[in-house]
Design a protein around this motif. Structure first.
Motif, PDB file in Angstrom:
ATOM      1  N   GLN A 146      23.159 -23.127  -1.525  1.00  0.00           N
ATOM      2  CA  GLN A 146      22.973 -21.856  -0.834  1.00  0.00           C
ATOM      3  C   GLN A 146      23.039 -22.049   0.671  1.00  0.00           C
ATOM      4  OE1 GLN A 146      22.567 -18.702  -2.269  1.00  0.00           O
ATOM      5  NE2 GLN A 146      22.856 -18.034  -0.164  1.00  0.00           N
ATOM      6  N   VAL A 163      19.434 -15.800  10.213  1.00  0.00           N
ATOM      7  CA  VAL A 163      18.876 -16.880   9.402  1.00  0.00           C
ATOM      8  C   VAL A 163      18.494 -18.019  10.345  1.00  0.00           C
ATOM      9  CG1 VAL A 163      19.307 -18.516   7.526  1.00  0.00           C
ATOM     10  CG2 VAL A 163      20.350 -16.234   7.464  1.00  0.00           C
ATOM     11  N   GLN A 184      32.054 -14.722   2.882  1.00  0.00           N
ATOM     12  CA  GLN A 184      30.982 -13.799   3.255  1.00  0.00           C
ATOM     13  C   GLN A 184      31.010 -12.547   2.375  1.00  0.00           C
ATOM     14  OE1 GLN A 184      31.174 -12.271   7.246  1.00  0.00           O
ATOM     15  NE2 GLN A 184      29.157 -11.298   7.144  1.00  0.00           N
ATOM     16  N   ARG A 219      25.185 -10.596  -3.942  1.00  0.00           N
ATOM     17  CA  ARG A 219      23.840 -10.142  -3.570  1.00  0.00           C
ATOM     18  C   ARG A 219      23.629  -8.673  -3.929  1.00  0.00           C
ATOM     19  NH1 ARG A 219      23.890 -11.428   1.469  1.00  0.00           N
ATOM     20  NH2 ARG A 219      24.007  -9.385   2.457  1.00  0.00           N
ATOM     21  N   PHE A 275      25.182 -13.862  11.131  1.00  0.00           N
ATOM     22  CA  PHE A 275      26.411 -13.653  10.384  1.00  0.00           C
ATOM     23  C   PHE A 275      27.323 -12.706  11.160  1.00  0.00           C
ATOM     24  CE2 PHE A 275      23.812 -15.337   7.061  1.00  0.00           C
ATOM     25  CZ  PHE A 275      24.693 -15.926   6.169  1.00  0.00           C
ATOM     26  N   ASN A 284      25.884 -20.342   3.073  1.00  0.00           N
ATOM     27  CA  ASN A 284      25.552 -19.536   4.254  1.00  0.00           C
ATOM     28  C   ASN A 284      26.369 -19.991   5.464  1.00  0.00           C
ATOM     29  OD1 ASN A 284      23.702 -17.805   3.072  1.00  0.00           O
ATOM     30  ND2 ASN A 284      21.936 -19.105   3.540  1.00  0.00           N
ATOM     31  N   ARG A 285      26.445 -21.295   5.666  1.00  0.00           N
ATOM     32  CA  ARG A 285      27.216 -21.818   6.788  1.00  0.00           C
ATOM     33  C   ARG A 285      28.705 -21.510   6.616  1.00  0.00           C
ATOM     34  NH1 ARG A 285      26.413 -27.721   6.562  1.00  0.00           N
ATOM     35  NH2 ARG A 285      27.823 -27.699   8.378  1.00  0.00           N
TER      36      ARG A 285
END
Length: 451
Positions: free
Chosen positions: A403, A97, A417, A424, A103, A407-408
């Motif tokens: 969002q 990303v 995660q 998802r 990730f 993600n962070r």
């Protein structure tokens, strides 16, 4: 077999994932199920004209695989025997990303199956053939859904390659045709209203090539995804292992940023991604066959659930209800989850005095949360771009900011995660991310973020 529908017949329009899944759901409840398909169905795993993007990669999300495994017990074994590969959605996936570190490659115990669309269709057709009361009629064109004098469904008029027509009598017609034209035409012919629609115009084009790699250059991942730096750029890249020792390589862009179809320009397009991972990988590989392109203009959700009623015996499913942006790989999973819901409704039907007249509204109402989770995820990613056509939800900016924070947080926290991956992959609803503890962690991260 359910005693409620014993002696009754069902017809399924379309032998794609939605149609095959629906037929499996119906097989235990109707004396005869006929799947009607316009294409000549190949004996094995081969692309067919009725699936224009069939030569491009298809992702079967873990939630879709879980649903299919209930409809086709032992499916995982059938797929691996046919050549499909198993992948951990965390440890085997390289997700890049822009603006964030990749990730972590953690084992998340969320498994996916990597394969071509033709392979999964072939396996499902073979498994469906195990049902003696299910018949696949290929090379057969659906002309129209036929009504009884009461206005309810009587069957489907079909035409053979020789031009001969007949009516296949049916108590239930499931429209898994993809675009839902038979259902819409039937409603219009009867003078009934057609459903309202939600539309998100994306003008997306993706191009796909097939590669192989020598043993000393085989990638150390099974899936790689390089996202675009939105909204400034829309170019993204995707790699996925598939059966036969090959890899799918897909690039996507919006508007005029279309992936080219000659190899030198294709590699140059890869070099224009925000990270060099895929480009550096492709330079070590060998391309096989032609580079193919596919264009997708808009996602479309037909709100059948808002209609006051549908004729008894009519049931749209899959893309006939909602056609999602295929770049997110949600379509097969949503269709499978809908088919599983249909089976569950039929399982309960015999004990609650239900009937075909009440099946459609119950099914369509229950499909809304299944579709909504996928729709909102795709909508969030698509409406980031100012050129996207569609109305942004009132909470769009807040959801987008959350969002980014999640993600962070997922990079730091394995539990977050995993939960994000489960959402998802449609294993859990998006509301799972509203857990107070996750929201607390996200808020703490936001407060300590560098200004």
């Amino acid at each position: 077999m359910s005693t409620w529908f014993a002696g009754r017949h069902a017809v399924v329009i379309g032998a794609g994932i939605g149609g095959l899944s629906a037929a499996a759901a119906l097989a235990g409840h109707f004396s005869k199920v006929v799947v009607v398909e316009r294409d000549k169905l190949p004996p094995g795993a081969a692309a067919r004209p009725g699936v224009p993007q069939g030569k491009h990669p298809h992702g079967l999300l873990a939630g879709g695989m879980a649903a299919l495994s209930k409809l086709f017990p032992g499916l995982a074994s059938s797929l691996t025997q046919a050549g499909a590969l198993v992948s951990d959605a965390g440890a085997d996936a390289l997700i890049e990303v822009p603006g964030l570190q990749p990730f972590p490659r953690r084992h998340l115990d969320v498994h996916t199956f990597l394969m071509s669309r033709p392979l999964i269709e072939a396996v499902l057709r073979n498994r469906l053939a195990e049902h003696e009361n299910v018949m696949l009629r290929d090379s057969t064109r659906v002309m129209e859904i036929v009504a009884r004098p009461s206005g309810d469904v009587a069957g489907v008029r079909v035409e053979s390659p020789e031009g001969e027509q007949e009516v296949l009598a049916a108590d239930l017609v499931v429209d898994a045709s993809g675009r839902g034209v038979p259902t819409l035409d039937f409603l219009k012919a009867a003078g009934r209203p057609v459903p309202q629609e939600s539309v998100v115009g994306v003008d997306l084009t993706y191009g796909t090539a097939t590669y192989s790699f020598p043993p000393d250059a085989t990638p150390d991942f099974k899936v790689a995804l390089t996202l675009a730096k939105a909204p400034e750029r829309s170019r993204c890249g995707f790699m996925m292992m598939r059966e036969g020792g090959f890899w799918y390589v897909l690039f996507a862009g919006r508007g005029e940023d279309r992936p080219p179809v000659d190899e030198e320009a294709f590699l140059a397009f890869a070099q224009g991604l925000d990270t060099p991972t895929i480009y550096d990988t492709l330079r070590k590989g060998r391309r096989h066959g032609e580079i193919l392109r596919f264009g997708f203009q808009e996602s479309r959700w037909r709100h059948f659930e808002r209609l006051e009623s549908l004729p008894a015996g009519l049931l749209p499913i899959g893309d006939a209800i909602c056609r999602l942006n295929p770049v997110y790989g949600q379509g097969m999973a949503v269709a499978a989850l809908e088919a599983l819901q249909l089976r569950d409704l039929l399982d309960a039907q015999g004990s609650d005095s239900g009937s075909l007249a009440t099946l459609a509204p119950r099914f369509l109402g229950g499909a809304v949360p299944l579709i909504e989770t996928a729709w909102k995820m795709a909508e969030l990613a698509d409406l980031v771009y100012p050129e996207t056509r569609g109305e942004k939800p009132a909470d769009f900016q807040k959801t987008l900011e959350m969002q980014v924070v999640l993600n962070r947080l997922a990079i730091q926290d394995a539990d977050v995660q995993k939960l994000m991956v489960e959402v998802r992959h449609l294993l859990k609803p998006a509301t799972a991310l509203h857990d107070p503890e996750i929201q607390r962690k996200a808020e703490a991260l936001r407060e300590h973020a560098p200004s």
